[in-house]
Design a protein around this motif. Sequence first.
Motif, short mmCIF file in Angstrom:
data_model
loop_
_atom_site.label_atom_id
_atom_site.label_comp_id
_atom_site.label_asym_id
_atom_site.label_seq_id
_atom_site.Cartn_x
_atom_site.Cartn_y
_atom_site.Cartn_z
N LEU A 102 -16.64 28.29 -9.38
CA LEU A 102 -17.73 28.68 -10.26
C LEU A 102 -18.94 29.14 -9.47
O LEU A 102 -19.87 29.72 -10.05
CB LEU A 102 -18.12 27.49 -11.16
N ASP A 142 -18.93 16.25 -15.69
CA ASP A 142 -19.27 17.45 -16.44
C ASP A 142 -19.15 18.60 -15.44
O ASP A 142 -20.10 18.94 -14.73
CB ASP A 142 -20.69 17.37 -17.00
N HIS A 143 -17.96 19.18 -15.37
CA HIS A 143 -17.69 20.15 -14.31
C HIS A 143 -18.32 21.51 -14.56
O HIS A 143 -18.26 22.39 -13.70
CB HIS A 143 -16.18 20.32 -14.13
N MET A 144 -18.94 21.69 -15.74
CA MET A 144 -19.58 22.97 -16.04
C MET A 144 -21.08 22.95 -15.75
O MET A 144 -21.72 24.01 -15.76
CB MET A 144 -19.35 23.34 -17.52
N GLU A 145 -21.66 21.79 -15.53
CA GLU A 145 -23.09 21.69 -15.24
C GLU A 145 -23.30 21.08 -13.87
O GLU A 145 -22.80 20.00 -13.58
CB GLU A 145 -23.80 20.85 -16.31
N TYR A 146 -24.07 21.78 -13.05
CA TYR A 146 -24.32 21.33 -11.68
C TYR A 146 -25.79 20.93 -11.54
O TYR A 146 -26.69 21.69 -11.89
CB TYR A 146 -24.01 22.45 -10.68
#
Length: 246
Positions: free
Chosen positions: A87, A144-148
Motif C-alpha cells: 500500500l 487495521d491494515h488500511m490505516e497507518y
Amino acid sequence: MKKVLLSAILLASANAFGQDLEFGVGGGFSQNTVPDGNMVYKQDQTLMNYAGTMKLLYTTFNYWQFGLDGHVMEIAGKSTKVYQGVLTDSVGGDNRKIVYAKYGVTVCGVVNKAFHFYNKQTNKKSKSYLYLGAAVGYGSGRNDHMEYDASETYNAPDGGRGIVFGGQAGYVGNLSEKLGFNLDIAVRRMDLKYDAGAPLVSPLEDLHYSVVTVPVTFGIRYFFFRTDRDLVPRDPGARPMGRASY
C-alpha cells in the motif's frame, strides 16, 4: 467402619479448606521475535511494546494452580532493510514500525506450581510465593491494515488466529489478607493463520507465520478467599503439627 468414614470426612475437609481463588490484572511491556513463515517483512530491531494481562487462578491444597491467563500486547518491530511496499512505496528503512498485530491476544489454560517461602521465626509458610508453569490456548492478531499511524510503515492484515503455547514464571507478594502484588514473565508462541494473502508472495498464498512474544507485567492480585496453609496437612495421611488430635 466409623473410623473409615471419619477419615474420609476429615480428608475431604482438608482438601476443601486448602484452596485459594485469586484474580489478577496488570500491565507492562512486551517484546517479540522475528516472525517466520511467509511473512516477508522481517524486523531486525526489537521494540518495547505495550502489554496487559488478566488472570483467574485456583490453587489446591498441595500448591498446584489451575486457571485462565489472558494477555493483550502489540507485536511489532523495526527494520533497517528496505522492502518493496504494497500500500506504500516501501517498507522499512525509515525508523517506523512494522506492526504484525496492533492487538495480539492470547487466552490460555495454565497449570502452575507455587513455591511458598518458609518463615523460620513464625514456623509457618509465607503467603508470598514464586510460581512456574505451562500454558496452552488460542490467540489472534487484530489490526487495521488500511490505516497507518505516522509511526507505522506496515500493518499486517487483520484476523490471524491459531494455537498458542508457552510458559510463565513470577512472584506474588503479600500485601494484606485480600491483596497482593505480582511480577509475571510469560512466553507465548503464537501460530497465526490469516484469510488474507501474504505480501509479495507469488503465486498468492494465505499469510501464515509464528512469532514468540514475551510480555512482562506488574500488577495486583485480589484473593476471593485463601487458606492458612499451616492448618492443612501436606500429606493426606499426616496430621498438622501443634494441633489437637482428631
